[in-house]
Design a protein around this motif. Structure first.
Motif, PDB file in Angstrom:
ATOM      1  N   ILE A  96       0.999  -1.080   0.059  1.00  0.00           N
ATOM      2  CA  ILE A  96       0.163  -0.115  -0.062  1.00  0.00           C
ATOM      3  C   ILE A  96       0.919   1.159  -0.181  1.00  0.00           C
ATOM      4  N   GLN A  97       0.766   2.061  -0.813  1.00  0.00           N
ATOM      5  CA  GLN A  97       1.289   3.469  -0.852  1.00  0.00           C
ATOM      6  C   GLN A  97       0.147   4.580  -0.847  1.00  0.00           C
ATOM      7  N   ILE A  98       0.473   5.626   0.005  1.00  0.00           N
ATOM      8  CA  ILE A  98      -0.410   6.850  -0.177  1.00  0.00           C
ATOM      9  C   ILE A  98       0.661   8.141  -0.055  1.00  0.00           C
ATOM     10  N   GLY A  99       0.441   8.689  -1.077  1.00  0.00           N
ATOM     11  CA  GLY A  99       1.214  10.015  -0.796  1.00  0.00           C
ATOM     12  C   GLY A  99       1.376  11.149  -2.009  1.00  0.00           C
ATOM     13  N   PRO A 100       1.758  12.135  -2.133  1.00  0.00           N
ATOM     14  CA  PRO A 100       1.808  13.007  -3.187  1.00  0.00           C
ATOM     15  C   PRO A 100       2.531  12.537  -4.407  1.00  0.00           C
ATOM     16  N   VAL A 101       1.918  12.872  -5.512  1.00  0.00           N
ATOM     17  CA  VAL A 101       2.703  12.920  -6.891  1.00  0.00           C
ATOM     18  C   VAL A 101       2.843  14.133  -7.415  1.00  0.00           C
ATOM     19  N   TRP A 102       3.595  14.617  -8.298  1.00  0.00           N
ATOM     20  CA  TRP A 102       3.701  15.998  -9.100  1.00  0.00           C
ATOM     21  C   TRP A 102       3.655  15.708 -10.513  1.00  0.00           C
ATOM     22  N   ARG A 103       2.939  16.682 -11.422  1.00  0.00           N
ATOM     23  CA  ARG A 103       3.153  16.863 -12.713  1.00  0.00           C
ATOM     24  C   ARG A 103       3.021  18.140 -12.869  1.00  0.00           C
ATOM     25  N   ALA A 104       4.026  18.805 -13.857  1.00  0.00           N
ATOM     26  CA  ALA A 104       4.060  20.178 -14.443  1.00  0.00           C
ATOM     27  C   ALA A 104       3.056  20.399 -15.383  1.00  0.00           C
ATOM     28  N   ASP A 105       1.793  20.262 -15.111  1.00  0.00           N
ATOM     29  CA  ASP A 105       0.552  20.593 -15.803  1.00  0.00           C
ATOM     30  C   ASP A 105       0.231  21.996 -15.644  1.00  0.00           C
TER      31      ASP A 105
END
Length: 395
Positions: free
Chosen positions: A89-98
């Protein structure tokens, strides 16, 4: 609640770094998301501006754009100490230069479960059913699982005489179906050099599948080039999930489902909720990804729930998440003495041991208004300090 549900299925929570080596993030498997990586400049003496011939010469790290790439590297580095198959299980932020807009953010949270080391269809089945159960507990009881397979998608493209080297371009355009519509996708395909006959053959096949009632009849319409094993596995996933779904959940075959990530190798799936546009969860099988870390790739499969997507739906529609019947507000008066404070904590502990989620809340003068606010925030019961009676909050 989400973690507890996933743990019932045998998954264990892990943490992975926010930053990854840039070469791991730009392997060509992340689809269009790789174009949206936040890149991190080299530090100290390594940052040699005068010697750089291109921007990428100045970069050695990037912020993760999903949780899958970090997971596979984590597994490769720690597999000797991990159970097999490995369920995470992973819960966390991700980033996209959108470009920020409604439903699209530069930083957002994902909740992933993955299985590494299981090549059987039980992996897909467990992932879909676990995610479906979580969504029902959150309140999205009526939802639909869209199921496809990248090999089926490839077979349909081959039957339309689309060259293998052009599959990626075609699929990237097809993946925009929910954004620009069928006519928009067809026109963009023509603009990208696909001829009208190829486009017509592909979408006529898709139309026939969509207008056919039963799965067995839909399968009979698929190109014969698709192997029997792919078809059998697909049918088994579909039928088993269909038999196990509860409440208002359902499953359907969607031959236009692409999933934009280039690393998917087999079954792919997305979950949509009735009355709301777009997917709130999605995933699939990615058997080849660990090959860049290991001498022999491990079979892998995962699914991700997007928190921000769910929150957007709730805000836009005043959608009510069902209240937790075991949430209890423990009301206490101002200015408790040390002995009374200890008694308060002891009483709260008692109710927690009885299975309630207990929040200590100072009692206001207007108790009725306070109880109304507590009800709106999901509390089902309350207890007053010094009383033993558990009372239900009337919503």
């Amino acid at each position: 609640m989400i973690i507890d549900t996933y743990r019932k299925y045998g998954f264990n929570k892990i943490e992975t770094p926010y930053a990854e080596r840039i070469e791991l993030l730009t392997s060509g498997e992340g689809g269009e998301n790789e174009q949206l990586i936040f890149k991190i400049l080299k530090r100290g003496d390594k940052l040699q501006l005068d010697k750089a011939e291109a921007i990428d010469d100045l970069v050695d790290l990037g912020l993760r754009y999903d949780l899958t790439v970090p997971l596979v590297r984590f597994y490769a580095n720690n597999r000797s100490k991990l159970p097999y198959p490995f369920r995470s299980i992973q819960i966390g932020p991700v980033w996209r230069a959108d470009r920020p807009q409604k439903g699209r953010f530069r930083q957002f949270h994902q909740c992933d479960i993955d299985i590494i080391g299981d090549s059987s269809i039980l992996a897909e089945i467990q992932l879909i059913l676990a995610a479906s159960e979580v969504l029902q507990q959150i309140g999205f009881e009526e939802h639909t699982i869209r199921l496809n397979d990248r090999k089926i998608l490839t077979g349909l493209a081959d039957a339309a005489n689309i060259k293998p080297e052009d599959h990626s371009t075609f699929f990237i355009t097809l993946d925009k179906l929910d954004k620009i519509g069928l006519d928009g996708v067809k026109q963009e395909c023509l603009n990208k050099g696909f001829n009208s006959k190829q486009v017509s053959i592909f979408f006529e096949a898709v139309h026939q599948i969509f207008t056919t009632a039963s799965l067995s009849e839909q399968i009979n319409l698929l190109p014969k080039s698709i192997t029997e094993q792919v078809i059998i596995s697909f049918q088994q996933i579909f039928q088993t999930v269909q038999d196990q779904l509860i409440g208002g959940a359902s499953i359907k075959f969607d031959p236009t489902l692409v999933r934009g990530m280039g690393y998917y190798t087999g079954p792919i799936f997305e979950i949509e909720s009735k009355g709301f546009g777009g997917a709130i969860a999605g995933g699939g099988r990615y058997d080849d990804m660990s090959g860049k870390y290991l001498s022999k790739p491990e079979p892998s499969c995962g699914i991700s729930i997007g928190f921000e997507r769910i929150l957007s739906i709730i805000e836009d529609t005043n959608f009510e998440i069902p209240k937790k019947e075991n949430r209890l507000a423990f009301l206490y008066p101002k200015n408790l003495s040390p002995n009374e404070f200890s008694e308060l904590l002891s009483q709260a502990k008692y109710w927690r041991e009885e299975g309630y989620i207990v929040t200590l809340t100072e009692q206001k003068k207007n108790t009725n208004k306070q109880l109304s606010q507590l009800s709106e925030n999901g509390f089902g019961f309350f207890v007053k300090y010094g009383e033993s009676e558990l009372r239900k909050i009337q919503s």
